[in-house]
Design a protein around this motif. Structure first.
Motif, mmCIF file in Angstrom:
data_model
loop_
_atom_site.group_PDB
_atom_site.id
_atom_site.type_symbol
_atom_site.label_atom_id
_atom_site.label_comp_id
_atom_site.label_asym_id
_atom_site.label_seq_id
_atom_site.Cartn_x
_atom_site.Cartn_y
_atom_site.Cartn_z
ATOM 1 N N ARG A 316 0.860 -1.184 0.000
ATOM 2 C CA ARG A 316 0.000 0.000 0.000
ATOM 3 C C ARG A 316 0.896 1.234 0.000
ATOM 4 N NH1 ARG A 316 0.119 -1.985 5.233
ATOM 5 N NH2 ARG A 316 0.876 -0.485 6.804
ATOM 6 N N GLY A 317 0.276 2.377 -0.206
ATOM 7 C CA GLY A 317 0.992 3.646 -0.068
ATOM 8 C C GLY A 317 1.675 4.134 -1.331
ATOM 9 N N HIS A 318 2.780 3.515 -1.706
ATOM 10 C CA HIS A 318 3.512 3.785 -2.956
ATOM 11 C C HIS A 318 4.099 5.188 -3.045
ATOM 12 C CE1 HIS A 318 1.676 0.018 -4.048
ATOM 13 N NE2 HIS A 318 0.469 0.543 -4.027
ATOM 14 N N CYS A 319 4.305 5.846 -1.905
ATOM 15 C CA CYS A 319 4.861 7.202 -1.951
ATOM 16 C C CYS A 319 6.267 7.200 -2.547
ATOM 17 C CB CYS A 319 4.878 7.803 -0.546
ATOM 18 S SG CYS A 319 5.292 9.565 -0.486
ATOM 19 N N GLY A 320 7.071 6.210 -2.157
ATOM 20 C CA GLY A 320 8.434 6.150 -2.674
ATOM 21 C C GLY A 320 8.461 6.040 -4.182
ATOM 22 N N LYS A 321 7.614 5.201 -4.748
ATOM 23 C CA LYS A 321 7.570 5.028 -6.201
ATOM 24 C C LYS A 321 7.094 6.303 -6.895
ATOM 25 C CE LYS A 321 6.131 1.144 -7.908
ATOM 26 N NZ LYS A 321 5.251 0.004 -8.280
ATOM 27 N N THR A 322 6.065 6.933 -6.343
ATOM 28 C CA THR A 322 5.517 8.132 -6.982
ATOM 29 C C THR A 322 6.523 9.278 -6.975
ATOM 30 O OG1 THR A 322 3.260 7.501 -6.396
ATOM 31 C CG2 THR A 322 3.656 9.829 -6.881
ATOM 32 N N LEU A 323 7.189 9.507 -5.840
ATOM 33 C CA LEU A 323 8.199 10.575 -5.812
ATOM 34 C C LEU A 323 9.378 10.240 -6.707
ATOM 35 C CD1 LEU A 323 8.360 13.316 -4.288
ATOM 36 C CD2 LEU A 323 6.464 11.835 -3.630
ATOM 37 N N ALA A 324 9.724 8.952 -6.825
ATOM 38 C CA ALA A 324 10.796 8.564 -7.740
ATOM 39 C C ALA A 324 10.404 8.866 -9.184
ATOM 40 C CB ALA A 324 11.114 7.077 -7.576
ATOM 41 N N ILE A 325 9.154 8.647 -9.524
ATOM 42 C CA ILE A 325 8.671 8.980 -10.868
ATOM 43 C C ILE A 325 8.784 10.474 -11.112
ATOM 44 C CG2 ILE A 325 6.590 9.105 -12.305
ATOM 45 C CD1 ILE A 325 5.742 6.422 -11.074
ATOM 46 N N ILE A 326 8.340 11.264 -10.150
ATOM 47 C CA ILE A 326 8.377 12.720 -10.316
ATOM 48 C C ILE A 326 9.806 13.204 -10.523
ATOM 49 C CG2 ILE A 326 8.027 14.894 -9.062
ATOM 50 C CD1 ILE A 326 5.481 13.653 -7.879
ATOM 51 N N ARG A 327 10.740 12.693 -9.751
ATOM 52 C CA ARG A 327 12.138 13.126 -9.890
ATOM 53 C C ARG A 327 12.756 12.604 -11.175
ATOM 54 N NH1 ARG A 327 12.672 11.853 -3.537
ATOM 55 N NH2 ARG A 327 11.881 13.884 -2.824
ATOM 56 N N HIS A 328 12.387 11.394 -11.564
ATOM 57 C CA HIS A 328 12.893 10.832 -12.818
ATOM 58 C C HIS A 328 12.402 11.646 -14.017
ATOM 59 C CE1 HIS A 328 13.880 7.848 -15.894
ATOM 60 N NE2 HIS A 328 12.617 7.892 -16.285
ATOM 61 N N VAL A 329 11.122 11.947 -14.024
ATOM 62 C CA VAL A 329 10.543 12.684 -15.146
ATOM 63 C C VAL A 329 11.098 14.104 -15.209
ATOM 64 C CG1 VAL A 329 8.392 13.663 -16.027
ATOM 65 C CG2 VAL A 329 8.438 11.299 -15.236
ATOM 66 N N PRO A 404 13.846 17.545 -2.973
ATOM 67 C CA PRO A 404 13.700 16.803 -1.708
ATOM 68 C C PRO A 404 13.416 17.694 -0.512
ATOM 69 C CG PRO A 404 15.598 16.014 -2.954
ATOM 70 C CD PRO A 404 15.125 17.258 -3.645
ATOM 71 N N ASP A 405 13.844 18.943 -0.582
ATOM 72 C CA ASP A 405 13.559 19.852 0.522
ATOM 73 C C ASP A 405 12.088 20.269 0.565
ATOM 74 O OD1 ASP A 405 16.201 19.823 1.370
ATOM 75 O OD2 ASP A 405 16.757 21.525 0.095
ATOM 76 N N VAL A 406 11.394 20.073 -0.541
ATOM 77 C CA VAL A 406 9.978 20.434 -0.621
ATOM 78 C C VAL A 406 9.092 19.236 -0.332
ATOM 79 C CG1 VAL A 406 8.137 21.230 -2.169
ATOM 80 C CG2 VAL A 406 10.384 22.337 -2.222
ATOM 81 N N CYS A 407 9.459 18.073 -0.878
ATOM 82 C CA CYS A 407 8.586 16.914 -0.768
ATOM 83 C C CYS A 407 9.421 15.636 -0.697
ATOM 84 C CB CYS A 407 7.626 16.868 -1.967
ATOM 85 S SG CYS A 407 6.187 15.819 -1.752
ATOM 86 N N SER A 408 9.462 15.006 0.457
ATOM 87 C CA SER A 408 10.165 13.742 0.638
ATOM 88 C C SER A 408 9.315 12.829 1.499
ATOM 89 C CB SER A 408 11.536 13.952 1.305
ATOM 90 O OG SER A 408 12.438 14.595 0.435
ATOM 91 N N CYS A 409 9.129 11.606 1.039
ATOM 92 C CA CYS A 409 8.241 10.669 1.721
ATOM 93 C C CYS A 409 8.786 10.284 3.101
ATOM 94 C CB CYS A 409 8.072 9.404 0.893
ATOM 95 S SG CYS A 409 7.346 9.665 -0.734
ATOM 96 N N PRO A 410 7.932 10.242 4.113
ATOM 97 C CA PRO A 410 8.369 9.722 5.415
ATOM 98 C C PRO A 410 8.815 8.272 5.312
ATOM 99 C CG PRO A 410 6.285 10.910 5.608
ATOM 100 C CD PRO A 410 6.554 10.753 4.153
ATOM 101 N N THR A 411 8.044 7.461 4.567
ATOM 102 C CA THR A 411 8.395 6.069 4.281
ATOM 103 C C THR A 411 7.958 5.781 2.850
ATOM 104 O OG1 THR A 411 6.266 5.173 5.035
ATOM 105 C CG2 THR A 411 8.017 5.396 6.683
ATOM 106 N N ILE A 412 8.500 4.701 2.260
ATOM 107 C CA ILE A 412 8.144 4.425 0.872
ATOM 108 C C ILE A 412 6.703 3.953 0.738
ATOM 109 C CG2 ILE A 412 10.523 3.907 0.224
ATOM 110 C CD1 ILE A 412 9.758 0.930 0.206
ATOM 111 N N ASP A 413 6.074 3.484 1.837
ATOM 112 C CA ASP A 413 4.691 3.028 1.741
ATOM 113 C C ASP A 413 3.699 4.019 2.355
ATOM 114 O OD1 ASP A 413 5.321 2.652 4.385
ATOM 115 O OD2 ASP A 413 4.502 0.621 4.508
#
Length: 498
Positions: A316-329, A404-413
């Motif tokens: 569940r959650g998927h915050c780590g994946k979503t932020l990785a997508i945003i930074r990759h794109v 990362p200073d604006v938006c970083s996930c507390p945990t990847i889920d």
């Protein structure tokens, strides 16, 4: 007129006279300035036994401008018929309130207009109002009674978006399609305000999912049911409409033409467990319409063309994946103006998405989707885009969120859509709600709410054939109009009050 309003208006009149003296050399400007003061001064004051109009609008610039234009039109209509009234633009008068949930407006309206008005009418910013018709409609009802009027819709089955509330097909719960507006008598506004301020009767709200439904449940808790008023319309159904919702027109980005599909990067969140089951569906349906896309997974799979960003899959959650997508794109050297993040079980119309995004400026920080709220009526609450229907971010906003200073996930889920809502709140970027996005399946919504606006997305493959759902509701092929005509017709006119 109250003292404060009288002083404010007299001050504006003095300014007007001064401006007239100063602007004699520029009569066009002089006329504009004088018209502004004459137009707004008397309308935004208290009323005596009049009608109060509230335009419930969104905070982004173009939506606020639409709301102000509607308010001007309503003000002019009030003057023409010599009707006492007040007009409010929600985000202008109550900027810090979650006006879209309606609850915070109750106390504001009760304290300001509780003793000098008969009705409070809530309008969508895209409404058209026939004031004379509305006044004639309201005169049919006793103003001293607690009344709740609107265009009634009802669920056909238990649905997740309404917490699986039991549906009685013989006596359905009616709630308003607020696109067509709704009207509450002032006695009802005052009673609801008392219930809202009383901790024992105030609803315990964590999540706001469907504001019009949840507000109607609150009204029901006071013993009041919605009366289906057929003059509240979503289309120009007849000359009898007092309020008519008008969908947004197709936009173009600039004089050079429409937004290009290639300028929208569609990022699909998936995982290896669902490659065969779900990626085959999107490749058979909407993915061919999205030439600029990426399939982001926990594993690179040459058979499906997935890309791994080094983030393991989570239940569940998927915050780590979503932020990785945003930074990759954000790092990609692509001609991208918009980023659309969708789930692998999201069905989406790329042509309809493109038409919507052409109405906005990708150089501004814009977030678009289906708006939910977490503790939205409280000071520490926030709005967020529910992820299943698709989360849309402008290029300018992607650049901010990638920091990362604006938006970083507390945990990847951590729940990605909710945490992005926190990041948007930090950036003071409002969530722009678009009716075409849907967190659930078509059958989870009253059919009246699925028209007339272009549908953009649905979510979940549960107990449906997703290919058939796409073909019926989202396919943009030439025969789409024929399929649209085969949809279940609206039957709301068959109910009056239950």
């Amino acid at each position: 007129m109250r003292g404060g309003d009288r002083i404010r208006c007299s001050t504006l009149r003095r300014i007007e006279i001064t401006m007239e003296q100063l602007l004699k050399t520029n009569p066009v400007w002089m006329t504009t300035v004088i018209t502004f003061f004459l137009l707004w001064c008397p309308v935004f004051s208290a009323v005596e036994d009049g009608i109060v109009i509230v335009v419930v609008n969104q905070k982004t610039f173009q939506h606020a401008e639409e709301a102000r234009l509607l308010a001007e039109d309503v003000a002019e209509q009030l003057r023409k018929v010599n009707q006492k009234g007040a007009v409010h633009v929600a985000t202008d008068d109550w900027e810090d309130e979650a006006a879209w949930t309606y609850y915070p407006l109750l106390e504001k309206l009760s304290s300001r207009h509780g003793s000098n008005s008969s009705w409070c009418v809530f309008l969508d910013e895209k409404s058209l109002l026939n004031l004379q018709k509305l006044l004639s409609v309201l005169q049919k009802y006793p103003k001293d009674k607690e009344l709740f009027l609107g265009r009634a819709v009802w669920d056909r089955q238990d649905t997740i978006i309404h917490h699986f509330d039991s549906v009685d097909p013989k006596k359905p719960f009616l709630y308003p399609d607020t696109r067509a507006g709704m009207a509450l008598s002032t006695p009802l506004i005052k009673r609801l305000t008392r219930r809202w301020l009383d901790a024992t009767t105030r609803p315990k709200i964590d999540f706001t999912i469907d504001a019009q439904y949840e507000f109607a449940r609150f009204v029901e808790s006071a013993g009041i049911k919605l009366t289906n008023e057929r003059t509240f319309c979503v289309e120009d159904e007849a000359e009898t409409c007092a309020v008519t919702f008008q969908p947004r027109k197709t936009c173009v980005l600039d004089q050079d033409g429409e937004l290009k599909t290639e300028e929208i990067h569609v990022a699909v969140k998936t995982c290896s467990h669902f490659h065969d089951e779900r990626l085959s569906v999107i490749k058979d349906t909407w993915l061919p319409d999205a030439p600029n896309h990426g399939l982001y997974s926990d594993r690179e799979d040459p058979d499906w063309g997935t890309v791994s960003l080094g983030i393991p899959n989570t239940e569940r959650g998927h915050c780590g994946k979503t932020l990785a997508i945003i930074r990759h794109v954000e790092d990609l050297d692509i001609s991208m103006k918009w980023l659309a993040i969708v789930d692998d079980d999201t069905l989406i119309s790329i042509p309809h998405l493109k038409s919507l995004l052409a109405c906005y400026d990708s150089d501004e920080m814009v977030a678009i989707g289906e708006r939910y709220g977490y503790m939205a009526v409280k000071r520490h609450g926030y709005d967020y885009i529910t992820g299943g229907g698709g989360m849309i971010f402008s290029r300018a906003l992607v650049e901010e969120l990638a920091d990362p200073d604006v938006c970083s996930c507390p945990t990847i889920d951590t729940p990605d859509d909710m945490f992005l809502g926190v990041c948007l709140a930090r950036l003071s970027v409002p969530v722009t709600h678009a009716e075409g996005f849907h967190q659930s399946r078509p059958m989870d919504y009253p059919p009246e709410l699925l028209q007339p606006e272009p549908l953009i997305s649905f979510h979940k493959h549960w107990m449906i054939d997703p290919r058939e759902i796409y073909a019926k509701w989202l396919d943009n092929s030439p025969n789409v109009m024929e399929r649209q005509q085969q949809k279940e017709p609206s039957t709301s006119k068959g109910h009056s009050e239950l």
